[in-house]
Design a protein around this motif. Structure first.
Motif, mmCIF file in Angstrom:
data_model
loop_
_atom_site.group_PDB
_atom_site.id
_atom_site.type_symbol
_atom_site.label_atom_id
_atom_site.label_comp_id
_atom_site.label_asym_id
_atom_site.label_seq_id
_atom_site.Cartn_x
_atom_site.Cartn_y
_atom_site.Cartn_z
ATOM 1 N N LEU A 272 -6.555 -9.243 -1.020
ATOM 2 C CA LEU A 272 -7.855 -9.193 -0.932
ATOM 3 C C LEU A 272 -8.398 -8.266 -2.226
ATOM 4 O O LEU A 272 -7.946 -7.152 -2.418
ATOM 5 N N ARG A 273 -9.472 -8.760 -2.746
ATOM 6 C CA ARG A 273 -10.141 -7.944 -4.037
ATOM 7 C C ARG A 273 -11.639 -7.763 -3.834
ATOM 8 O O ARG A 273 -12.124 -8.791 -3.401
ATOM 9 N N GLU A 274 -11.888 -6.434 -3.509
ATOM 10 C CA GLU A 274 -13.171 -6.194 -2.892
ATOM 11 C C GLU A 274 -13.848 -5.654 -4.253
ATOM 12 O O GLU A 274 -13.350 -4.927 -4.929
ATOM 13 N N GLU A 275 -15.090 -6.208 -4.613
ATOM 14 C CA GLU A 275 -15.898 -5.662 -5.838
ATOM 15 C C GLU A 275 -16.416 -4.226 -5.863
ATOM 16 O O GLU A 275 -16.621 -3.817 -6.684
ATOM 17 N N ARG A 276 -17.171 -3.726 -4.538
ATOM 18 C CA ARG A 276 -17.445 -2.637 -4.487
ATOM 19 C C ARG A 276 -16.941 -1.875 -3.217
ATOM 20 O O ARG A 276 -17.338 -0.499 -3.245
ATOM 21 N N THR A 277 -16.514 -2.623 -2.132
ATOM 22 C CA THR A 277 -16.226 -1.935 -1.162
ATOM 23 C C THR A 277 -14.398 -1.547 -1.110
ATOM 24 O O THR A 277 -13.883 -2.120 -1.811
ATOM 25 N N MET A 278 -14.241 -0.841 -0.004
ATOM 26 C CA MET A 278 -12.685 -0.244 -0.178
ATOM 27 C C MET A 278 -12.531 -0.827 1.679
ATOM 28 O O MET A 278 -12.587 0.193 2.521
ATOM 29 N N LEU A 279 -11.768 -1.629 1.923
ATOM 30 C CA LEU A 279 -11.466 -2.221 3.147
ATOM 31 C C LEU A 279 -12.937 -2.398 4.047
ATOM 32 O O LEU A 279 -12.788 -1.915 5.267
ATOM 33 N N GLY A 280 -13.835 -2.840 3.267
ATOM 34 C CA GLY A 280 -15.056 -2.859 4.014
ATOM 35 C C GLY A 280 -15.869 -1.377 3.997
ATOM 36 O O GLY A 280 -17.093 -1.460 4.408
ATOM 37 N N ALA A 281 -15.392 -0.290 3.458
ATOM 38 C CA ALA A 281 -16.311 0.803 3.532
ATOM 39 C C ALA A 281 -17.023 0.679 2.315
ATOM 40 O O ALA A 281 -16.669 0.418 1.125
ATOM 41 N N TYR A 282 -18.488 1.477 2.377
ATOM 42 C CA TYR A 282 -19.142 1.502 1.365
ATOM 43 C C TYR A 282 -19.165 2.972 0.712
ATOM 44 O O TYR A 282 -19.008 4.195 1.524
ATOM 45 N N LEU A 283 -19.218 3.106 -0.455
ATOM 46 C CA LEU A 283 -19.186 4.346 -1.181
ATOM 47 C C LEU A 283 -20.460 4.259 -2.160
ATOM 48 O O LEU A 283 -20.989 3.181 -2.869
#
Length: 732
Positions: free
Chosen positions: A558-569
């Motif tokens: 799974l490659r997320e562009e802005r999130t981390m396991l769905g978490a927002y920063l």
């Protein structure tokens, strides 16, 4: 303190509570001298202090200069009064012409006997420049100054010194030669030559009402500030507050005039100069004027000018705040109301109470301590039964032996923030056609090769469809394998399965968006639209049947562009997304007579992509599992009863390392950084049990589910959740 008129009125205590007292800043007072024996100024009168009009000492005959100094910088010594900047150094420059002062000087009117030559004031200004004063107090007034004095004021402001000058006391005059609606000519000229570093000061009383005697702002309102200058305590005698007795009562002597409003502002300048040594004189003036407490007509007006001096506002961050550093690829702007982090569902309550002490800078590069953890929170939980109880969807299917196509029509009217297509769940119990519905488009390319496409559905459903697995259907809970565990919107998915002997290999790929499930107006996002941040999934799985036992083992990236396991920063933390690798396993055992036992598990390892704020070692692990037992043909040939125990994806260890600025060096205008660790493993652990039944009733499909959740959403001590859901539907 209770006798001091100015510090509390102008909120100087805000600065004092931060340890700011004017220490190290020099206030130059060009006036009629000072009482050098007063304990209020002990050891703070600079040796550069001088009589610039003669060869006398700085010990003046008139009390005017002493009273000005008291307002600006009387000591905090538990005696008498206290000044705005009680630790500031004083550069006393006596400028009264020898023999012109007659004594007294409690009020501005008593200064009329003293004479001040422009040349002497100019000389005093040059001494202040040489002594590196931060502010020059001119509680003086009169006609238009000479070019010599005007040039001296210009030199001072060019050197970074702030000049504060009294507006004058002609407010209640009837002399037609005077103009009470504007500052006196001396103040006007100083403002005009001041390079943006001069403030004219008018007077208000203890209620904020403009003093009758004070000249008003008039045409010079943009550089005019009002401060407490009426009935100021107190006149001193022999270093102590002067107390007189009359009729058996004790009285103190108060003084009034714009001369005493002016040092309130001079003291404020000294406080800002100590707290924020990077500020230029022009910036200090801009801050004081911009943060003034509005009075009179709304906004800048011809009486109060910019308003009343307010140090609470002056010491507050101005403009866009930001973290120090940053680059074009990692914007650092950070509003203090912004969400710093929103934990995803697998993190549960992990960010609750997190401490992330850091600093932010305002538009003047002033550093403020700020706990980023105060703006972290967990994601709003999904409503458990929302999807299961939605009505108004019509499922349509077409197909033949080699192809199946399915889509859904939303007849409810699209809700804001919702995708117009709702993913269809795979369910063997909902008939064989349901498998085609879940696949959306399923093609058999050859006897051993199958290809599936889907829109608005994840790849796990297509893969299971192509693998021909028999999984029990539940209304609320789901299996663990292939589930991301956080709120997301699936986009396009594709799956390819190749049968090689007894082994089947399935490749999957998909695109989607992680959803923060939050309304974040502080970020400029208005309404119920859920933010979406892209992700990509690639997977491979092998499946094999051993008689009644079916096994599947796979891995997914799974490659997320802005999130981390769905978490927002927040973007100021320069998050560049994350990479996760999951291992999935499932097993099913046909027990005969319609009985089936099964289990699924998922283990994930997530690594945050390091950036300006995300340091190495930002890794965390997650786990999900489910076990179930089901029976087909309980009361009907096709009905199904199932029991499932599950725990959704949960972070079990690890977290994020933040490289955060924790202090600021004004000399080098650079921040000092330290690592801050935040664990993402929640204290709570959700366990869910669901007993469900699917069957035919009343010419339609009837489904019932009895469920119970402990510590829902991985929130420790959260109230348990349970209930009964019954759903009946009929196709047409």
């Amino acid at each position: 303190m209770r006798r001091s008129d100015g510090p509390a009125f102008h909120n100087a205590t805000i600065a004092w509570q931060q340890g700011v007292s004017g220490q190290g800043a020099t206030i130059a007072i060009i006036d009629s001298g000072i009482d050098i024996d007063s304990p209020e100024f002990a050891e703070r009168i600079l040796p550069e202090s001088a009589d610039v009009a003669g060869s006398r000492t700085i010990n003046g005959i008139d009390d005017h200069g002493t009273n000005v100094a008291l307002v600006a910088a009387a000591a905090l010594n538990n005696e008498g009064v206290v000044g705005m900047a009680y630790d500031a150094r004083l550069l006393v420059l006596r400028a009264d012409e020898p023999g012109s002062c007659t004594g007294g000087g409690a009020n501005d009117a008593d200064l009329d006997g003293c004479q001040f030559l422009d040349s002497d004031i100019a000389r005093g200004i040059d001494v202040a420049i040489a002594a590196n004063a931060r502010v020059i107090n001119l509680s003086l007034g009169g006609g238009t100054p000479t070019a010599q004095l005007s040039n001296a004021i210009a030199r001072a402001t060019q050197a970074g010194i702030v000049v504060v000058v009294a507006a004058g006391n002609d407010g209640d005059t009837s002399d037609p030669a005077l103009d009470p609606d504007n500052p006196d000519p001396f103040a006007i000229a100083a403002l005009q030559r001041g390079n943006g570093a001069v403030i004219i000061v008018g007077s208000v009383d203890d209620k904020g009402e403009f003093s009758d005697f004070s000249n008003r702002a008039g045409s010079y309102a943009t550089g005019f500030l009002s401060a407490r200058g009426e009935r100021i305590c107190c006149a001193y005698e022999n270093g102590e507050i002067q107390v007189t007795q009359e009729g058996g009562q004790s009285f103190v002597t108060l003084f009034s005039g714009t001369s005493f409003a002016t040092p309130q502002v001079a003291g404020a300048v000294a406080l800002l100069a100590q707290a924020f040594p990077n500020l230029t004189g022009q910036e200090i003036v801009e801050i004081l004027l911009d943060t003034a407490r509005d009075a009179g007509a709304t906004g800048t007006d011809a009486v109060y000018g910019r308003g009343i001096l307010d140090l609470a506002g002056a010491f507050s961050p101005q403009g866009t705040t930001r973290l120090p550093g940053g680059s074009a690829d990692s914007p650092s702007a950070l509003a203090l109301t912004d969400d710093i982090a929103i934990a995803s569902a697998p993190m549960g309550d992990a960010m609750r109470g997190a401490s992330l002490q850091s600093i932010v800078l305002d538009k003047y590069d002033r550093a403020y301590t700020y706990d980023l953890g105060a703006q972290t929170r967990r994601a709003s939980p999904e409503t458990l039964m929302a999807n299961a109880t939605r009505a108004g969807l019509r499922n349509v299917t077409v197909g033949g032996p080699g192809i199946g196509i399915a889509f859904s029509l939303d007849q409810r009217g699209q809700l804001e923030g919702e995708t117009p297509l709702t993913p269809l769940r795979l369910s063997r119990a909902e008939s064989d056609a349901a498998r085609v519905l879940a696949a959306r488009v399923a093609l058999r390319i050859s006897p051993k090769t199958q290809l599936g496409f889907a829109f608005a559905e994840g790849p796990d459903g297509i893969a299971v469809q192509l693998q021909g697995q028999d999984r029990p259907a539940f209304l609320l809970s789901s299996g663990a394998a292939g589930k991301l565990g956080f709120a997301h919107r699936d986009g396009q998915s594709v799956a390819l399965r190749q049968q090689t002997g007894d082994l089947g290999i399935t490749l999957t790929a998909s695109r989607g968006e992680a959803l923060t499930w939050a309304v974040r107006q502080a970020q400029g996002i208005v309404g119920n639209q859920r933010e979406g941040y892209g992700f990509t999934r690639f997977g491979i799985a092998g499946d094999r049947q051993f008689g009644p036992l079916g096994l599947t083992l796979g891995t997914e990236w799974l490659r997320e562009e802005r999130t981390m396991l769905g978490a927002y920063l927040h973007k100021s933390l320069a998050t560049r997304g994350a990479d996760s690798v999951f291992v999935d396993g499932s097993a099913s055992l046909d027990l005969g007579d319609g009985w089936r036992a099964g289990g699924e598990g998922r283990f994930g390892s997530t690594r945050a992509v390091t950036g300006d704020r995300i340091a190495g070692g930002s890794r965390f692990a997650s786990v999900a599992y489910s076990v179930d037992l089901s029976k087909r043909g309980v009361w009907q040939d096709t009905d199904r009863l199932g029991l499932r125990i599950s725990s959704p994806l949960r972070v079990i260890s690890g977290g994020l390392n933040f490289d955060l600025p924790v202090s600021y060096d004004y000399a080098t205008e650079s921040a000092v950084y330290e690592l801050r660790r935040v664990s993402l493993a929640p204290d709570g652990r959700e366990l869910m049990g669901e007993l469900s039944w699917f069957g035919q009733a009343f010419d339609g499909m009837l489904a019932a589910s009895l469920f119970y959740r402990s510590e829902p959403d991985h929130i420790r001590n959260a109230p348990d959740d349970g209930g009964l859901l019954v759903r009946w539907s009929r196709g047409f």
